[in-house]
Structures are given as C-alpha cells and as structure tokens.
Enzyme design. Structure first.
Site, short mmCIF file in Angstrom:
data_model
loop_
_atom_site.label_atom_id
_atom_site.label_comp_id
_atom_site.label_asym_id
_atom_site.label_seq_id
_atom_site.Cartn_x
_atom_site.Cartn_y
_atom_site.Cartn_z
N ASP A 23 -8.27 10.30 10.20
CA ASP A 23 -8.65 9.03 9.92
C ASP A 23 -9.60 8.72 10.65
O ASP A 23 -10.82 7.02 10.71
CB ASP A 23 -8.17 8.19 8.93
CG ASP A 23 -6.65 7.96 10.05
OD1 ASP A 23 -6.26 7.14 8.81
OD2 ASP A 23 -6.33 8.09 10.88
N HIS A 44 3.44 4.58 9.49
CA HIS A 44 3.03 3.00 9.29
C HIS A 44 5.19 2.14 8.89
O HIS A 44 5.07 1.26 8.49
CB HIS A 44 2.54 3.01 8.13
CG HIS A 44 1.04 3.12 8.45
ND1 HIS A 44 0.84 2.49 9.26
CD2 HIS A 44 0.20 4.07 8.27
CE1 HIS A 44 -1.58 2.80 9.66
NE2 HIS A 44 -0.96 3.28 8.78
N ASP A 103 -4.80 8.60 15.49
CA ASP A 103 -5.12 8.05 13.77
C ASP A 103 -5.78 6.57 13.90
O ASP A 103 -5.55 6.06 14.63
CB ASP A 103 -3.18 7.87 12.99
CG ASP A 103 -4.04 7.60 11.67
OD1 ASP A 103 -3.28 8.77 10.80
OD2 ASP A 103 -4.65 6.22 11.23
N ASP A 137 1.00 -1.79 -0.10
CA ASP A 137 0.13 -0.29 -0.14
C ASP A 137 0.85 1.17 -0.12
O ASP A 137 0.66 1.78 0.96
CB ASP A 137 -1.39 0.09 0.98
CG ASP A 137 -1.50 -1.06 1.58
OD1 ASP A 137 -1.87 -2.20 1.45
OD2 ASP A 137 -2.96 -0.55 0.31
N HIS A 169 -5.17 4.50 11.97
CA HIS A 169 -4.35 2.88 11.59
C HIS A 169 -3.81 3.15 13.33
O HIS A 169 -2.83 3.43 13.28
CB HIS A 169 -4.01 3.04 10.83
CG HIS A 169 -5.25 3.32 9.49
ND1 HIS A 169 -5.44 4.14 9.11
CD2 HIS A 169 -5.74 2.17 8.84
CE1 HIS A 169 -6.28 4.66 8.22
NE2 HIS A 169 -6.46 3.01 7.68
N TYR A 228 -8.59 11.48 5.55
CA TYR A 228 -9.43 11.36 4.50
C TYR A 228 -10.70 11.59 4.12
O TYR A 228 -10.63 11.78 2.59
CB TYR A 228 -8.92 10.00 3.43
CG TYR A 228 -7.54 9.10 4.05
CD1 TYR A 228 -7.17 8.74 4.85
CD2 TYR A 228 -6.36 9.70 3.33
CE1 TYR A 228 -5.77 8.10 5.39
CE2 TYR A 228 -4.75 9.76 3.64
CZ TYR A 228 -4.90 8.63 4.94
OH TYR A 228 -3.32 8.01 5.08
N1 SS9 Z 1 -6.50 -2.46 0.81
C1 SS9 Z 1 -5.43 -1.63 1.98
C2 SS9 Z 1 -6.17 -0.36 2.16
C3 SS9 Z 1 -5.07 -0.20 2.81
N2 SS9 Z 1 -4.86 0.96 3.34
C4 SS9 Z 1 -3.78 1.72 3.68
C5 SS9 Z 1 -4.06 3.00 4.98
C6 SS9 Z 1 -3.16 3.86 4.81
C7 SS9 Z 1 -3.32 5.01 5.93
C8 SS9 Z 1 -2.04 5.75 6.77
S1 SS9 Z 1 -2.94 6.93 7.58
ZN ZN Z 2 -5.09 6.00 9.35
#
Ligand code: SS9
Ligand code: ZN
Length: 548
Positions: free
Chosen positions: A267, A137, A174, A94, A176, A307
């Site tokens: 997000d 990440h 966040d 990703d 995630h 987002y």
């Molecule tokens: N199909 C999987 C979607 C992965 N999405 C990555 C999101 C990274 C967010 C950073 S804050």
């Molecule tokens: Zn995120």
C-alpha cells in the site's frame, strides 16, 4: 416499474440491517491474493519458484506473541452468532471478524513459519508468503487494522526459538505503522524493527504518538526501533531510496542480522487508496535487492497491505523476480528526495545518532535549498527541535497550497507498466586458460560476452564501507543511472573479501546488473612492470558507464 419499486422498498431495509450488522471490508478483499498469484503465473515467475505447503500455526506458535486470553477469545469466533461476532469486533479498531477468519489467520501465520523453515534449513535461499489477513497491526491481546495474529512477529520469535537466530531485522515497508510489531519488540535488542509509514503529524491512522521518529525503543531495546514518519503523501522512489541509503542500510550493516523478515505491504506503492504515495512498483525490486545482501541472503517477505488491484500484483512480481536473482530494472525518474522526506530523515538520524556509530560520524544537513539530489551535503546538524518547529511551519504553509493539487490528481493516478526484466542466460563467468577445466557451477562462454569477477585478499573497517558505499556510492550510482558499473580493485586496496562481496552485490542493483570487476594482477617481469587484464563486456547501447 411499480413491481421493482416495491421489491427495492422491501429489501433495502433488510440489506441495510445486514450491512450494519455485518460490515464487509471494501479493500482487504480475497481478490488481493488471486490477482497477485495470477500475475506470478502469467509472468512465468511462479514456475521458477518452489511452492511451499502452508500449515496452521499451532497454539504454541501463536502464544510466542499473543496472550492466552486473546487466543482463547479468537478461538470462539467461529461459533459465535452474528450479534456476538459484531459485539466481539467492536472492541477492536478496524477489524472485520468472519466465522472463518480464525482459520485463515492461523494459515497466514503458519505460512510465514513454513517460509522461515524453508529458508533456515537451506531448502530455499529466500521467499515470499502471500497471505491474508495481514498481521503487523495486531498486538499481544488485540486485533487491529484487518490483522488478527502478527504473522511476522510470530515468525521472528519462532526463528529465534527454533533456529537460535541471534539477530532478526524486520523491515516494514507497508505504508502503515506496524505498531503491533513495535510493541512486541520495543525492549528487545535482538530484533531491529524498521518502519516507514504515512503519518502526517499523527493525523493518519493509527494516529499514535509512538509512531513518530522519537520512539526509538525502550530499555535494552533503545535504538532498535526505527520509525520514519511520512508527513506528506506523494512520496516517490527517491524518497524511499534515500531512507534506505542514509538510514536503514548503514544501521542494518552495523546490526548484522542473521535473518531478514519483510513486512511486505504494497500500500506504499502508487495508486493505493490508503497510502496515496507515488512510488512505482519497480522500486520494490531495488528495496528487495538492497536487503538481499544482508544475512547471507536469508530473506522472508510476508505480505501485509496493498489495496490497489493493479499496483499490488505488479509490486509482488517485482519483488519475487528480484528474489529470484534477476537484475533490477533501471530506477524510474530519480530526482532526489522531497523536503518533507529530508526533514523526516534528519529527525530520525538525530534520534538514533547516539545508538549507531554509522550515524554518529556522518553529519549531514538536509537544507531546504539542497538541489534535491539523493546525495546530502555534510555539515553540522541543527538540534532536531528547531527543525521540528521549522517542519511544522513549512508543512502548514505548504499544505494549504497543495490541498487543491492533491484532490485534482487523486483520481487521475496512472503509471507506466513496469519495464520487462530479462534474466541473463549466464549471470557470471570466469575467464580461464583454454587448458583449465571449468569449475562446477560455471559455464564456458565465448570470451566476447565475459563478465569477469575476481576477489583478491585484503581487509578494512566496515563502518568506512557503510559511509563510503551506502551514503555516497549507492545514492550517486542510482542517480547517475549508468549502463555499466566497473569495479577496479588493486592488490593494495586493503578491502577484505566480505566487503568486496557486499560491494559487488549492492552495486548490481544499478545498471541492470551489468557489473564488471577490473582485475589488476601484479606480475613481476624483468623491470618489475605490472600487467593489467581488463575484459570489457560489450552490449548494445553502452551510452554511460561508471568507474569506481
Ligand atoms: N478509517 C480509518 C481507516 C483505517 N484503515 C486501516 C488500515 C489497515 C491497513 C493494514 S496494512
Ligand atoms: Zn498497510
């Protein structure tokens, strides 16, 4: 018509090829920064900030977290052909490499370091870095989840190295899990990493076992990694505040950081396609306010995700306005945490009880039948594995019922504009006898609008403070949502100044900052009587007030 058919027939395959070879991220887009910056300008907040120039992070800065081989590999991307770039990208998850992303990633990390410099040198009290690509990440030798260099992890190492900072608190709100930050510091007791994240029992990206609550850190770092998994979407303001009051803040006070870094991803706000949570943008005013009382106010927020191009700028403005010291808005419809949040909270506290005394003594049970108040009833803790099984059964049952509900609501996501927050002309005043000169920094105001703050001597244990204030007073105060907070302190209250300072600071997140301290002055008179001076600050609509 025939002509258009031919054109489309001809161009479609080429476009498809390009798209395949050069996929473009649909959500991590440049507009994220432009709409946020425009909102700060439109609301007048930008004018109240000083802007700090950005710089590129140097190799030495980046090598504080990343490996040589990874840095050397990323250095080559600006010169790669499309095919090589695509090949390079495929080895990570990703991420979207563009010939210019190496330059942008150095600026993002460099901006975070400029912010740390400005705060640590006292040029500013706190601040926010609006950057992309995000960072939390990315790992020592790998890009991931739109992230190339780990901006906040580099900032933490940089603060330790350049300013001798002993303890850094990283709060990752966040939606995630910032696995890159966790891996970087999991054996390091000088950096406490706290993250909540959408998890859904490992079904949600990045689908890591180590994102669960039982990843508490390793070796010397055990206890210094706190994961709060959200096993359902739709988490609300009450869920976020409960986790702050019952986990993060008590531990943060015990950790007593010298610097607070925030992986400020938005997000986790309502409307976000990734998070699918329901917390309103103004909650970030409260989260920011609650963190500003730590580390002497030294707080650096660095943008991560976010987002939805409507809730992102709203959340950014709520955060910046609080950093500027404006009182937080009345919290929107707090109705107590949901059962899934309570169960996650319970699991996290069980996993960390052995590491933090503030969690040892506070025994709570998060019963399904609780009336869902922000407050939690004290009782013996069941063992977490029983709870986990109960969680799974309850969740699977509920999931079936809720699936239809979520699909129906997903596209209907709407929320009210955050309330206007007026910065009070005078924040604090002292009442002085007419013949006494006003200390510099204060301002003579006519006594009908006085908010009196006087701190008296005394001392007490801080962990009692953590339990009483963070675990009881704060959640109660938020839920009661009064128009006025009145703090009464008698000379024999036994609380030392620093505790009072924290108390006064924290409680200003309630009642839109209307806080009053009752000063009781022991004045010996003939019969030893005591005279109390009470100055009430009246303003319109005083419908409820709170006395402590
Ligand atoms: N199909 C999987 C979607 C992965 N999405 C990555 C999101 C990274 C967010 C950073 S804050
Ligand atoms: Zn995120």
């Amino acid at each position: 018509n025939n002509f258009y058919h031919n054109v489309f027939a001809f161009s479609a395959p080429i476009l498809l090829c390009l798209y395949y070879f050069f996929p473009v991220c649909k959500i991590e887009v440049p507009e994220r920064l432009t709409v946020s910056h425009e909102a700060l300008i439109k609301t007048g907040l930008a004018d109240r900030c000083i802007s700090v120039p950005v710089r590129e992070a140097t190799d030495a800065d980046i090598l504080l977290v990343h490996s040589e081989e990874y840095l050397e590999a990323v250095k080559k991307t600006p010169y790669m052909t499309l095919e090589d770039l695509q090949e390079f990208t495929l080895q990570y998850g990703d991420v979207y490499f563009h010939p210019n992303i190496y330059h942008c990633a150095k600026l993002a990390a460099g901006a975070a370091l400029q912010l740390v410099d400005s705060v640590m040198t006292g040029k500013v009290r706190n601040g926010m870095a609006l950057v992309r690509p995000p960072g939390h990440h990315s790992m020592r030798s790998a890009a991931s989840g739109f992230c190339v260099f780990n901006n906040v992890a580099i900032a933490a190492q940089y603060a330790k190295q350049q300013y001798g900072v002993k303890r850094v608190l990283i709060v990752d709100w966040d939606v995630h899990h910032g696995q890159g930050v966790q891996y970087c510091f999991e054996d390091d007791p000088s950096v406490l990493y706290f993250s909540w994240h959408r998890y859904e029992h490992q079904k949600f990206w990045p689908q890591l076992k180590e994102s669960d609550y039982n990843s508490v850190g390793k070796e010397k770092g055990a206890g210094f990694n706190i994961n709060v998994p959200w096993n359902k979407v739709g988490m609300k303001n009450s869920d976020y505040l409960s986790v702050f009051c019952h986990i993060l803040l008590p531990v943060a006070y015990e950790f007593s950081p010298d610097l607070v870094l925030v992986c400020a991803g938005f997000d986790s706000a309502i409307g976000d396609p990734e998070g699918e949570m329901c917390a309103s943008p103004d909650i970030f005013a409260h989260l920011t306010h609650l963190l500003m009382n730590l580390a002497g106010g030294k707080l650096c927020a660095v943008l991560e995700g976010g987002y939805n191009l409507t809730s992102l700028p709203q959340s950014v403005c709520q955060t910046v306005q609080t950093l500027l010291g404006d009182p937080a808005p009345r919290p929107a419809n707090l109705d107590g945490p949901c059962e899934s949040a309570l169960e996650s909270l319970h699991c996290v506290r069980s996993a960390h009880r052995q590491y933090w005394s503030c969690l040892k003594h506070m025994t709570f049970i998060f019963t399904a039948s609780s009336n869902n108040s922000l407050l939690l009833s004290p009782a013996e803790l069941p063992t977490s594995d029983v709870t986990t099984k109960r969680i799974k059964l309850a969740e699977e049952e509920e999931d079936k019922l809720k699936k239809v509900e979520e699909e129906k609501n997903a596209e209907e996501e709407v929320w009210p504009e955050p309330p206007k927050r007026v910065a009070p002309a005078v924040r604090t005043a002292l009442v002085l006898p007419n013949d006494v000169a006003c200390p510099d920094g204060c301002k003579h105001v006519n006594t009908s609008q006085v908010c009196l703050l006087v701190l008296l001597q005394g001392c007490s244990d801080v962990s009692g403070f953590a339990q009483a204030v963070l675990g009881l007073l704060l959640p109660l105060g938020y839920e009661y949502d009064p128009s006025l907070v009145l703090l009464a302190r008698t000379p024999d209250s036994g609380l030392c100044d620093s505790v009072w300072q924290q108390l006064t600071g924290l409680l200003q997140g309630i009642a839109q900052g209307h806080t009053l301290v009752l000063m009781q002055v022991r004045r010996r008179r003939r019969g030893g009587s005591i005279s109390v001076y009470l100055l009430l600050h009246f303003w319109g609509g005083l419908d409820r007030w709170q006395v402590f």
